[in-house]
Design a protein around this motif. Structure first.
Motif, PDB file in Angstrom:
ATOM      1  N   LEU A  47      -5.380  14.667  -6.912  1.00  0.00           N
ATOM      2  CA  LEU A  47      -4.814  13.543  -5.926  1.00  0.00           C
ATOM      3  C   LEU A  47      -6.082  12.302  -6.521  1.00  0.00           C
ATOM      4  N   VAL A  48      -4.679  11.258  -6.344  1.00  0.00           N
ATOM      5  CA  VAL A  48      -5.588   9.611  -6.626  1.00  0.00           C
ATOM      6  C   VAL A  48      -5.973   8.879  -4.716  1.00  0.00           C
ATOM      7  N   HIS A  49      -6.952   8.949  -4.890  1.00  0.00           N
ATOM      8  CA  HIS A  49      -7.600   7.984  -3.713  1.00  0.00           C
ATOM      9  C   HIS A  49      -8.437   6.716  -3.798  1.00  0.00           C
ATOM     10  N   THR A  50      -7.073   5.938  -3.317  1.00  0.00           N
ATOM     11  CA  THR A  50      -7.173   4.555  -3.414  1.00  0.00           C
ATOM     12  C   THR A  50      -7.256   3.382  -2.802  1.00  0.00           C
ATOM     13  N   GLY A  51      -7.161   2.224  -2.882  1.00  0.00           N
ATOM     14  CA  GLY A  51      -7.629   1.439  -1.149  1.00  0.00           C
ATOM     15  C   GLY A  51      -7.300   0.179  -1.560  1.00  0.00           C
ATOM     16  N   ASN A  66       1.571  -1.340  -0.048  1.00  0.00           N
ATOM     17  CA  ASN A  66      -0.031  -0.448   0.168  1.00  0.00           C
ATOM     18  C   ASN A  66       1.472   1.477   0.254  1.00  0.00           C
ATOM     19  N   VAL A  67       1.806   1.120   0.577  1.00  0.00           N
ATOM     20  CA  VAL A  67       3.067   2.322   0.793  1.00  0.00           C
ATOM     21  C   VAL A  67       3.552   2.768  -0.748  1.00  0.00           C
ATOM     22  N   VAL A  75       2.420  10.915   0.272  1.00  0.00           N
ATOM     23  CA  VAL A  75       1.232  10.045   0.532  1.00  0.00           C
ATOM     24  C   VAL A  75       0.587   9.841   1.446  1.00  0.00           C
ATOM     25  N   ILE A  76      -0.265   9.496   1.995  1.00  0.00           N
ATOM     26  CA  ILE A  76      -1.358   9.290   3.309  1.00  0.00           C
ATOM     27  C   ILE A  76      -1.560   7.391   3.328  1.00  0.00           C
ATOM     28  N   GLY A 130       0.906   3.323  -3.103  1.00  0.00           N
ATOM     29  CA  GLY A 130       0.887   4.464  -2.594  1.00  0.00           C
ATOM     30  C   GLY A 130       2.325   5.398  -3.485  1.00  0.00           C
ATOM     31  N   GLY A 131       3.697   4.209  -4.337  1.00  0.00           N
ATOM     32  CA  GLY A 131       4.281   4.366  -4.516  1.00  0.00           C
ATOM     33  C   GLY A 131       5.415   5.628  -4.010  1.00  0.00           C
ATOM     34  N   LEU A 132       5.476   5.339  -2.474  1.00  0.00           N
ATOM     35  CA  LEU A 132       6.324   6.351  -2.258  1.00  0.00           C
ATOM     36  C   LEU A 132       8.157   6.792  -2.263  1.00  0.00           C
ATOM     37  N   LYS A 133       8.789   7.440  -2.827  1.00  0.00           N
ATOM     38  CA  LYS A 133       9.582   7.415  -3.211  1.00  0.00           C
ATOM     39  C   LYS A 133      10.675   8.341  -1.885  1.00  0.00           C
ATOM     40  N   LYS A 134      12.054   8.652  -2.469  1.00  0.00           N
ATOM     41  CA  LYS A 134      12.807   8.797  -1.718  1.00  0.00           C
ATOM     42  C   LYS A 134      12.668  10.444  -1.559  1.00  0.00           C
ATOM     43  N   GLY A 135      12.946  10.702  -0.758  1.00  0.00           N
ATOM     44  CA  GLY A 135      12.446  12.285  -0.413  1.00  0.00           C
ATOM     45  C   GLY A 135      11.152  13.260  -0.110  1.00  0.00           C
TER      46      GLY A 135
END
Length: 336
Positions: free
Chosen positions: A267-271, A140-141, A221-222, A145-150
Motif C-alpha cells: 500500500l501507499v498511504h500519503t496525504g 489528491n484523487v 484508491v481511498i 492517488g493516481g486513480l485510473k479508469k476501471g
C-alpha cells in the motif's frame, strides 16, 4: 495597479474575534487590499465555506505566513484591479479563485495563477462552490492517488463538498465509486450523483461492504478525511497496491495501524494539505483543471451540489450548519 472602477478604501469582512464557536465570527471594517505584482483584486460576490474555515475559527488551523487572517479559501466575483505583470485577466472579468485566506470579505486579493474563469452559465454562488473542492479532489484523487479508469475509488464522507465532487469526477472519468455517508438521505444523494455503492457507516461495516462490492478485491484508491480508527480499517478495505490519500483527520490525527498489512498489500498511504503550497503548485493544478474539468463544468456534466446560502454577515449561521453535519454539498456566503 490598473483599476477600471471606483474601489472604496474600506470594506466589510468577517473576522475571527477570538478562537471559539460560530458566534466569534464578527463583521469588521477593513482596508481593501491592494494587489501586488502577479496578483488581482476580486470584488467578491460569493464565498465558499469549508471545513478548514471552521478549524481556523477554533484556533487549530492558523493561516500560512503572509496570508490574510480572515477565513475563506475560495471566492467568485469580478476582477476589480490588476497588479503588475498580469496579462490574461481584464477588469470586469467574471472569475473564481482559490485563496490562501480572506474570502469572507467584499474584496480579496489572490495570485493570478489560482484564478479561473467562471464556468459558462454558473451563478456567482455556484462558482464560489468550485475552487477548494475541485483543486483538492483533482490533486489528491487523480494526481496523488493516481486513480485510473476501471479502478475502484472509496470516498469517505460522500455527501460533503469534497465527497460530492469526488463522486462526480471519478464516475465521469470511468471509475467504480463506493462511498460512505451517515444517513439514508445522504446515501441516496450520493447514488444520484453517480456513486455505484453507498454505505451507511452508522449501520454497515464499510470494510465488509467494500469487499462485497469489489468481489473481495478492495478499493484501489481511498480518499479519507476521517483519520482516527479509519486508518486501520482503510488498510483492510484497500486492494493490493492500493493508495490511501489522507486529506483531513476529523476523528483524530493519531492512530494505531498494522503496518504488516501495508507491506503485504504494498500500500501507499500519503496525504496533503493545499493551503500552504506554493503559488506555482496551485497554478499547475488550475491549468490541469481548466484543461480537463472546466469543459465538464461548462456542460454541467459535473457541477457543485448546493446546500444553503447565507448572507456574509451571517457567516456564523453557515458555520453552525456545517458543524451540525446535516448538509449535503456546499455551503456558500452571498456577499452581494
Amino acid at each position: 495597479m490598473a483599476s477600471g472602477q471606483t474601489i472604496p478604501a474600506k470594506m466589510t469582512a468577517i473576522a475571527i474575534s477570538q478562537p471559539g464557536g460560530p458566534r466569534v465570527l464578527k463583521p469588521e471594517t477593513r482596508d481593501v487590499p491592494a494587489p501586488g505584482p502577479g496578483e488581482i483584486l476580486i470584488r467578491v460576490h460569493a464565498a465558499g465555506v469549508n471545513r478548514p474555515d471552521v478549524q481556523q475559527r477554533k484556533g487549530v488551523y492558523p493561516p500560512p505566513p503572509g496570508a490574510s487572517d480572515l477565513p475563506g479559501l475560495e471566492a467568485a466575483g469580478e476582477v476589480a484591479a490588476l497588479g503588475d505583470e498580469i496579462s490574461r485577466w481584464r477588469i470586469g472579468d467574471r472569475v473564481c479563485a482559490l485563496t490562501p485566506g480572506g474570502g469572507y470579505a467584499e474584496y480579496v486579493k489572490v495570485h493570478a495563477g489560482s484564478v479561473l474563469p467562471i464556468p459558462a452559465g454558473f451563478t456567482y454562488s455556484e462558482a464560489a462552490a468550485v475552487p477548494e473542492n475541485y483543486f483538492t479532489v483533482w490533486h489528491n484523487v487523480f494526481e496523488r492517488g493516481g486513480l485510473k479508469k476501471g479502478e475502484t475509488l472509496l470516498v469517505h464522507g460522500g455527501s460533503s463538498g469534497i465527497g460530492t465532487t469526488a463522486i462526480q469526477l471519478a464516475s465521469t472519468f470511468g471509475a467504480y465509486v463506493v462511498t460512505t455517508a451517515g444517513s439514508k438521505e445522504k446515501c441516496d444523494a450520493c447514488l444520484k450523483l453517480g456513486a455505484d455503492r453507498a454505505i451507511n457507516y452508522r449501520e454497515q461495516d464499510f470494510v465488509a461492504e467494500v469487499k462485497d462490492a469489489t468481489g473481495g478485491r478492495g478499493a484501489d484508491v481511498i480518499l479519507d478525511m476521517v483519520g482516527g480508527d479509519y486508518v486501520a480499517r482503510n488498510y483492510d478495505a484497500a486492494a493490493i497496491e492500493g493508495r490511501i490519500v489522507q486529506i483531513a483527520v476529523q476523528a483524530g490525527a493519531v492512530a494505531s495501524a498494522d503496518f504488516a498489512k501495508l507491506m503485504v498489500k504494498r500500500l501507499v498511504h500519503t496525504g496533503s494539505t493545499l493551503r500552504p503550497r506554493t503559488v506555482e503548485f496551485k497554478a499547475a493544478i488550475a491549468a490541469a483543471l481548466e484543461a480537463q474539468v472546466w469543459p465538464l463544468l461548462g456542460t454541467r456534466k459535473v457541477a457543485p451540489v448546493m446546500d444553503m446560502i447565507f448572507p456574509l454577515t451571517e457567516a456564523w449561521r453557515a458555520h453552525e450548519r456545517m458543524e451540525e453535519g446535516e448538509h449535503i454539498g456546499k455551503i456558500v456566503l452571498d456577499v452581494g
